[in-house]
Design a protein around this motif. Structure first.
Motif, short mmCIF file in Angstrom:
data_model
loop_
_atom_site.label_atom_id
_atom_site.label_comp_id
_atom_site.label_asym_id
_atom_site.label_seq_id
_atom_site.Cartn_x
_atom_site.Cartn_y
_atom_site.Cartn_z
N ARG A 104 0.83 -1.21 0.00
CA ARG A 104 0.00 0.00 0.00
C ARG A 104 0.87 1.26 0.00
O ARG A 104 0.59 2.23 -0.70
N LEU A 105 1.95 1.21 0.77
CA LEU A 105 2.87 2.34 0.81
C LEU A 105 3.53 2.54 -0.55
O LEU A 105 3.64 3.67 -1.05
N GLY A 106 3.97 1.43 -1.18
CA GLY A 106 4.60 1.52 -2.49
C GLY A 106 3.66 2.06 -3.55
O GLY A 106 4.04 2.90 -4.37
N LEU A 107 2.41 1.59 -3.55
CA LEU A 107 1.43 2.06 -4.52
C LEU A 107 1.07 3.53 -4.29
O LEU A 107 0.80 4.27 -5.24
N SER A 108 1.07 3.95 -3.03
CA SER A 108 0.80 5.36 -2.72
C SER A 108 1.92 6.24 -3.27
O SER A 108 1.66 7.30 -3.86
N LEU A 109 3.17 5.81 -3.10
CA LEU A 109 4.30 6.56 -3.64
C LEU A 109 4.26 6.56 -5.17
O LEU A 109 4.55 7.57 -5.82
N TYR A 110 3.90 5.43 -5.73
CA TYR A 110 3.78 5.30 -7.19
C TYR A 110 2.75 6.29 -7.72
O TYR A 110 2.98 6.98 -8.72
N ALA A 111 1.61 6.38 -7.05
CA ALA A 111 0.56 7.31 -7.46
C ALA A 111 1.03 8.76 -7.32
O ALA A 111 0.74 9.60 -8.18
N LEU A 112 1.77 9.05 -6.26
CA LEU A 112 2.29 10.40 -6.06
C LEU A 112 3.26 10.77 -7.17
O LEU A 112 3.20 11.88 -7.73
N LEU A 113 4.15 9.85 -7.53
CA LEU A 113 5.12 10.11 -8.59
C LEU A 113 4.45 10.25 -9.95
O LEU A 113 4.97 10.91 -10.86
N ALA A 114 3.28 9.62 -10.11
CA ALA A 114 2.53 9.72 -11.36
C ALA A 114 1.73 11.00 -11.46
O ALA A 114 1.13 11.28 -12.49
N GLY A 115 1.70 11.78 -10.38
CA GLY A 115 0.98 13.04 -10.40
C GLY A 115 -0.47 12.93 -10.00
O GLY A 115 -1.25 13.85 -10.19
N LEU A 116 -0.83 11.79 -9.42
CA LEU A 116 -2.18 11.58 -8.90
C LEU A 116 -3.26 11.77 -9.97
O LEU A 116 -4.37 12.22 -9.68
N ASP A 117 -2.94 11.40 -11.24
CA ASP A 117 -3.97 11.47 -12.27
C ASP A 117 -4.83 10.21 -12.21
O ASP A 117 -4.66 9.34 -11.35
N SER A 118 -5.78 10.10 -13.15
CA SER A 118 -6.73 8.99 -13.09
C SER A 118 -6.03 7.64 -13.24
O SER A 118 -6.49 6.63 -12.70
N ALA A 119 -4.91 7.60 -13.98
CA ALA A 119 -4.18 6.34 -14.17
C ALA A 119 -3.41 5.94 -12.93
O ALA A 119 -2.87 4.83 -12.88
N ALA A 120 -3.36 6.82 -11.92
CA ALA A 120 -2.60 6.53 -10.70
C ALA A 120 -3.46 5.88 -9.61
O ALA A 120 -2.94 5.50 -8.57
N HIS A 121 -4.76 5.75 -9.85
CA HIS A 121 -5.64 5.17 -8.83
C HIS A 121 -5.28 3.71 -8.57
O HIS A 121 -4.83 2.99 -9.46
N PHE A 122 -5.48 3.27 -7.34
CA PHE A 122 -5.28 1.87 -6.98
C PHE A 122 -6.26 1.50 -5.88
O PHE A 122 -6.90 2.37 -5.27
N GLY A 123 -6.38 0.21 -5.62
CA GLY A 123 -7.28 -0.24 -4.57
C GLY A 123 -7.14 -1.74 -4.36
O GLY A 123 -6.15 -2.35 -4.77
N THR A 124 -8.14 -2.34 -3.74
CA THR A 124 -8.15 -3.78 -3.53
C THR A 124 -9.41 -4.39 -4.15
O THR A 124 -10.44 -3.73 -4.27
N VAL A 125 -9.30 -5.64 -4.56
CA VAL A 125 -10.42 -6.36 -5.15
C VAL A 125 -11.24 -6.98 -4.02
O VAL A 125 -10.68 -7.69 -3.17
N PRO A 126 -12.55 -6.74 -3.98
CA PRO A 126 -13.37 -7.36 -2.94
C PRO A 126 -13.28 -8.89 -3.00
O PRO A 126 -13.19 -9.47 -4.08
N ARG A 127 -13.33 -9.51 -1.84
CA ARG A 127 -13.25 -10.97 -1.78
C ARG A 127 -14.34 -11.63 -2.63
O ARG A 127 -14.12 -12.70 -3.20
#
Length: 393
Positions: A104-127
């Motif tokens: 989660r920390l890595g993906l948050s940093l990844y999104a920040l480096l991407a400029g927080l555009d729509s392609a930077a979104h991430f999440g989890t898949v419901p069970r």
């Protein structure tokens, strides 16, 4: 009298064609020499990804990730028929080396480096949706993250860049093998064989973009120039029936924790890659039995349907080579930054391009052109590469 060019480029991979586009866009006369076919080497044997390199965050390569994400956004805009967003899934199991909080920390940093555009979104898949994840192993599964990166056809992208360069005036000689070069005060005399005929031309700068052959080419130049300590690392991919429908799976090898991708490509499933030191003729690179066994083992571990021997029959396999700085330890921990090595600091006559990523080809070409600007005459620019659209044939 031999032909004269501002820039002669040896190598028709993504960096060679990118350099041709950059130099031609800046108004220079350009000749590109390719010994086989465009993208016939590493540029058609990659993982087919235009991505920031999430895994490079682990080795602290923040600048490379940031640049890659910027170039990803640019390619999505300039080459929408060649580069498209894909959803990536990262399953975490009881015994996964990477923990949920780390990811989660890595993906948050990844999104920040991407400029927080729509392609930077991430999440989890419901069970409740796990059963739709292309038959992914459920035993021990604890969480599935998703994020976005982009995929391409590397050979088609390389060809599109070359067509762009040619539309700006660059010339292509194919098949044409550079056999050596002689340096003089104001430039370089280049020798090559084109269609079986020995030829020569002069250039203000020779760009050595020969990929796995770049070291060997550098050693044909007289007087001798400095050649850095490098090594070739082989990466193998396998092709099987039954491509994943949901997107790309980013999994870790249960044996050593290496990152492996399972993805759709040209109607098949592609799995890769490995990292094995390579010695010998780059033209002879081929998947080794141990690499095939390794990748099939990873695939069967995460996708039970491939445990049936009949279901896991190979439909194809290929291997490519990365150029990395020489060093001890695992190749994973070494820099993926491109090395730009001139023959001299002031007014270089040769610039060698070593290593690099498919994603950053345009940015690398812009830096390479800036490296040799002092050796080139002033010309009227024809275009900007960050505005040139790329289209498939």
């Amino acid at each position: 009298m031999s032909a004269r060019y501002d820039v002669v480029i040896a190598g028709g991979g993504i960096h060679g064609t990118g350099m041709a586009q950059a130099a031609a866009a800046a108004g220079h006369s350009v000749l590109l020499l390719e010994q086989g076919a465009l993208a016939c080497g590493s540029s058609s044997r990659s993982s087919k990804l235009i991505h920031g390199g999430l895994r490079y965050l682990e080795s602290g390569q923040l600048r490379l990730v940031h640049e890659s994400l910027r170039e990803r956004a640019l390619m999505l805009r300039l080459a929408p028929e060649l580069v498209h967003l894909q959803k990536f899934y990262i399953p975490l199991y009881e015994h996964s080396r990477r923990k949920s909080w780390q990811l989660r920390l890595g993906l948050s940093l990844y999104a920040l480096l991407a400029g927080l555009d729509s392609a930077a979104h991430f999440g989890t898949v419901p069970r409740s949706e796990w059963a739709s994840l292309d038959g992914l192993e459920m035993e021990g599964l604890r969480r599935v993250f998703w994020y976005h990166d982009a995929q391409t056809d590397d050979a088609l992208l390389t060809a599109a860049v070359m067509r762009s360069a040619q539309s700006l005036g660059a010339e292509l000689a194919l098949p044409a093998r550079c056999t050596g070069a002689t340096l003089h005060d104001e430039g370089v005399q280049v020798r090559y064989v084109h269609d079986g005929v020995e030829r020569e031309c002069s250039a203000r700068v020779l760009v050595n973009a020969a990929g796995p052959w770049a070291q060997a080419l550098a050693r044909t130049i007289t007087p001798a120039i400095s050649v850095p300590a490098l090594e070739l690392v082989q990466g193998t991919h396998l092709l099987l029936d039954g491509p994943p429908q949901r997107g790309v799976y980013y999994i870790e090898s249960p044996r050593d924790g290496r990152a492996i991708f399972v993805m759709p490509f040209r109607g098949q499933l592609m799995v890769g890659t490995t990292e094995v030191r390579f010695h010998g003729d780059p033209a002879a690179v081929a998947p080794g039995p141990h690499e095939v066994h390794y990748l099939l083992g990873v695939l069967r571990h995460y996708f039970p349907r491939f445990r049936d021997a009949a279901a896991s029959g190979l439909r194809g396999e290929f291997a490519g080579l990365r150029v990395l700085p020489a060093g001890g330890g695992h190749a994973f921990h070494r820099s993926r930054e491109t090395m730009l090595v001139p023959d001299r600091d002031a007014k270089p006559r040769v610039l060698s391009i070593y290593g690099g990523k498919l994603t950053t080809w345009r940015a690398v070409s812009a830096r390479a052109l800036a490296h040799i600007a002092s050796s080139l005459p002033r010309r009227k620019a024809r275009a900007r590469t960050d505005q040139l659209e790329l289209r498939p044939a």
